[in-house]
Scaffold this active site. Structure first.
Site, mmCIF file in Angstrom:
data_model
loop_
_atom_site.group_PDB
_atom_site.id
_atom_site.type_symbol
_atom_site.label_atom_id
_atom_site.label_comp_id
_atom_site.label_asym_id
_atom_site.label_seq_id
_atom_site.Cartn_x
_atom_site.Cartn_y
_atom_site.Cartn_z
ATOM 1 C CB CYS A 73 -0.949 0.005 1.204
ATOM 2 S SG CYS A 73 -0.105 0.002 2.808
ATOM 3 C CG HIS A 113 -4.062 0.778 4.552
ATOM 4 N ND1 HIS A 113 -3.674 -0.070 3.536
ATOM 5 C CD2 HIS A 113 -5.034 1.569 4.023
ATOM 6 C CE1 HIS A 113 -4.388 0.189 2.448
ATOM 7 N NE2 HIS A 113 -5.217 1.173 2.716
ATOM 8 C CG ASP A 128 -6.733 2.021 -0.483
ATOM 9 O OD1 ASP A 128 -5.679 1.686 -1.047
ATOM 10 O OD2 ASP A 128 -7.035 1.660 0.668
#
Length: 265
Positions: A73, A113, A128
């Site tokens: 991520c 994250h 995202d």
């Protein structure tokens, strides 16, 4: 190529096969997110190989664009951040804490994250492209409205937890009957420096509770589902139908190359 000559905009477009001269508008972001999710795998092979490098803008571009690798991520969303910033969007990186379904609790690894918040016409959206197969393929408004894409429904809800003021929730196609937590985040805490991303990378590399330092994982969305490769199996989902194939070390290398375009193993 000299790292300082990297053109973020053109490299990103080439990586996801997007027209090089087409203007990127807010309305095009859904298409951008879908192309990104199907082109760039979410993978931890550098972590497993203990072959990480310091995260910089140049290192991200080299890893994902020049070497055609994927990432986790903090790499994928940072790559997207620089692309959208280059196309004049008001965007910033934020950190979140992932929810552990199996333990019914927030992950003890902490705020590892990384996602994006984008401001557009007075409204804030979550963007995202680094949450494995659980990706909202459209901008998700922070005002609570759910969005639907071909892999499920997604929403951001105002909910104060010990980890922030919002939660990202999902109802994944063929998987969830009810809304389930994805992660919590603080909309007021922006990632300002690469040192934060490097700190996250180090935590994921070393923390005993890290989900990404135990075994190889490669995943990528497809038009009708997703593919997941581990060191023991290749799982392919197509319109809710699963096909699972066992792999050995050589099979992993072949599947990584054939299904994900990866040569690192």
């Amino acid at each position: 190529m000299n790292p300082h000559e990297y053109d973020v905009d053109q490299l990103f477009r080439k990586r996801i096969s997007y027209p090089e001269n087409e203007m990127i508008t807010f309305e095009k972001l859904g298409e951008i997110l879908e192309k990104t999710a199907t082109a760039i795998p979410f993978e931890n092979l550098c972590i497993i190989a203990n072959d990480t490098s310091q995260i910089t803008k140049e290192s991200l571009l080299k890893k994902i664009s020049i070497k055609n690798e994927g990432g986790l991520c903090y790499e994928l969303n940072a790559f997207l951040y620089f692309f959208l910033l280059d196309n004049d969007f008001n965007i910033r990186l934020i950190r979140g804490v992932v929810y552990n379904d199996h333990k019914n609790s927030w992950n003890s690894v902490g705020r590892t994250h990384v996602a994006n918040l984008l401001e557009y016409k007075g409204e804030t959206y979550l963007i995202d492209t680094g949450f494995g197969g659980n990706l909202p393929l459209k901008p998700v408004p922070l005002k609570g409205r759910s969005i639907a894409s071909n892999n499920g429904e997604f929403r951001v809800r105002k909910l104060v937890t010990e980890h922030g003021d919002y939660v990202f929730e999902m109802k994944r196609k063929h998987k969830d009957q009810e809304w389930t937590f994805g992660y919590a985040f603080d909309s007021n805490q922006t990632v300002h420096t690469f040192s934060e991303l490097n700190e996250i990378q180090q935590t994921i590399l070393e923390h005993e509770e890290s989900p990404f330092n135990k075994r190889k994982l490669v995943t990528r969305l497809t038009k009708n589902g997703m593919k997941i490769l581990t060191d023991t199996s290749l799982t392919e989902w197509n319109d809710g139908v699963m096909k699972k194939t066992e792999v050995d070390e050589q099979g992993f290398k072949e599947a990584a190359k054939e299904h994900f375009g990866l040569f690192r193993s």
